[in-house]
Design an enzyme around this catalytic site. Structure first.
Site, short mmCIF file in Angstrom:
data_model
loop_
_atom_site.label_atom_id
_atom_site.label_comp_id
_atom_site.label_asym_id
_atom_site.label_seq_id
_atom_site.Cartn_x
_atom_site.Cartn_y
_atom_site.Cartn_z
N HIS A 145 32.91 12.69 -13.65
CA HIS A 145 34.21 13.59 -15.63
C HIS A 145 34.00 14.99 -15.10
CE1 HIS A 145 36.05 13.77 -18.47
NE2 HIS A 145 36.02 13.06 -19.36
N HIS A 148 38.28 17.93 -18.74
CA HIS A 148 38.09 17.58 -21.36
C HIS A 148 37.15 19.08 -21.41
CE1 HIS A 148 40.14 13.62 -21.02
NE2 HIS A 148 40.99 15.03 -20.75
N TYR A 150 34.29 19.82 -20.24
CA TYR A 150 32.45 19.51 -20.34
C TYR A 150 32.04 19.99 -19.33
CZ TYR A 150 33.78 15.89 -23.76
OH TYR A 150 34.11 14.58 -25.38
#
Length: 341
Positions: A145, A148, A150
């Protein structure tokens, strides 16, 4: 974790479609990775064992299951951190309170602690170990990931990263840490089991960039040498978590530059999904909320029965289970073999 024990019955009761790629969303890589309630993890043996029946349930339907490994970075607060310590990030700039995806709750964030240069290899190793744990749990692969707002996204974006060491300032240096994570995971589990999610155009959690096109292209070109199984990209129109807007920007240059399977996500319906694949702007199309609110989505798409009035309450409830299915339409890359819808 009690949350994880709920998962097998959810998957079995909802009867996920046979054959398809599913991604277990936002699974923490360490005890410092957590950032919101009920987020699962995969850094302990107990968590690995808890995931096994979940993975088995997905495999029993013929599905392919990837674990999205994740670190919240500064999108957290001391209540989620071990011993109440500050969240870690590339910066010590605090994040202002953010409305959560349900449009109601407001998340509060603590002032983060800037990682030292010497600490970063340990976080890289946390990702590597989490990836190995995911494979041990039976997952077919992992999705890193890097989107977004993070931790990995925080390092890449110049609106957040204000470092002056080798992990800051220039585009190449801001991307150094995410690429070190990719390399460590590829070395640990094999490139054929690794994908990555990126959102260069998004401004989630105040993680914007002054030149998202250059950022996206640099990451694409840098990732080509690793031969990842896929790259999962968020459309420019999804600038924030709830906002779908018209945008003159496009993922097409990144699609052309990337040598591999290209997945797109963000505000797609059936027609959009068919078109983007037919026009060779993507290989696969990802569906999240609309699938969670409609577990029979492939059937609805096949029969063109999907209502435009998705029940938001159901979507919010199902999102808590953090399983995001992905379906594709017309073109089937050779490394995947699913049924067309």
């Amino acid at each position: 974790m009690m949350f994880l024990n709920l998962m097998p019955s959810y998957i079995i009761l909802k009867e996920p479609p046979k054959g398809g790629l599913l991604i277990a969303e936002a699974t923490g890589v360490s005890d410092t990775a957590q950032g919101f309630p009920q987020a699962p993890g995969i850094w302990t043996k107990e968590q690995v064992e808890a995931w096994k029946p979940i993975v088995d349930a997905v495999h029993a339907t013929g599905g392919i299951f990837f674990c999205q490994i994740w670190h919240a970075g500064r999108a957290s607060n001391t209540g989620f951190q071990p011993n109440g310590q500050a969240p870690i990030s590339c910066t010590d700039k605090p994040l202002t309170p953010q409305t959560r995806s349900n449009g109601i709750d407001v998340a509060q964030f603590s002032t983060p602690r800037r990682l030292t240069t010497e600490e970063i290899p340990q976080v890289v190793n946390d990702f590597r170990l989490a990836a190995r744990n995911a494979i041990e749990a039976g997952f077919d692969g992992v999705e890193i990931h890097g989107a977004h707002g993070y931790l990995l996204d925080q390092f890449m974006k110049d609106h957040v990263n204000d470092r002056t060491d080798k992990y800051g300032r220039s585009l190449e240096d801001r991307c150094r840490f995410p690429l070190e994570v990719v390399e460590a995971i590829v070395d640990g589990v094999g490139a054929h089991k690794v994908g990555i999610r990126l959102s260069p155009f998004a401004d989630y959690a105040e993680a914007g960039d002054s030149n998202p096109e250059a950022l996206g292209l640099y990451m694409v070109e840098s990732l080509n040498k690793y031969n990842l199984v896929y790259r999962h990209m968020v459309e420019p129109r999804m600038k924030t978590i709830r906002e779908k807007c018209e945008s003159p920007r496009s993922l097409l240059p990144m699609r052309k530059a990337f040598r591999g399977t290209f997945i797109v996500a963000g505000g797609y319906d059936r027609e959009d999904g068919n078109n983007v694949v037919a026009e060779n702007r993507a290989d696969l199309v990802a569906y999240g909320r609309v699938f969670l609110a409609n577990p029979d989505l492939p059937k609805r798409f096949a029969l063109m029965l999907l209502s435009t009035s998705t029940t938001e309450k159901h979507s919010i409830y199902l999102i808590l289970f953090l399983v995001t299915p992905i379906i594709h339409f017309l073109k089937i890359p050779s490394r995947f073999s699913f049924t067309k819808v």
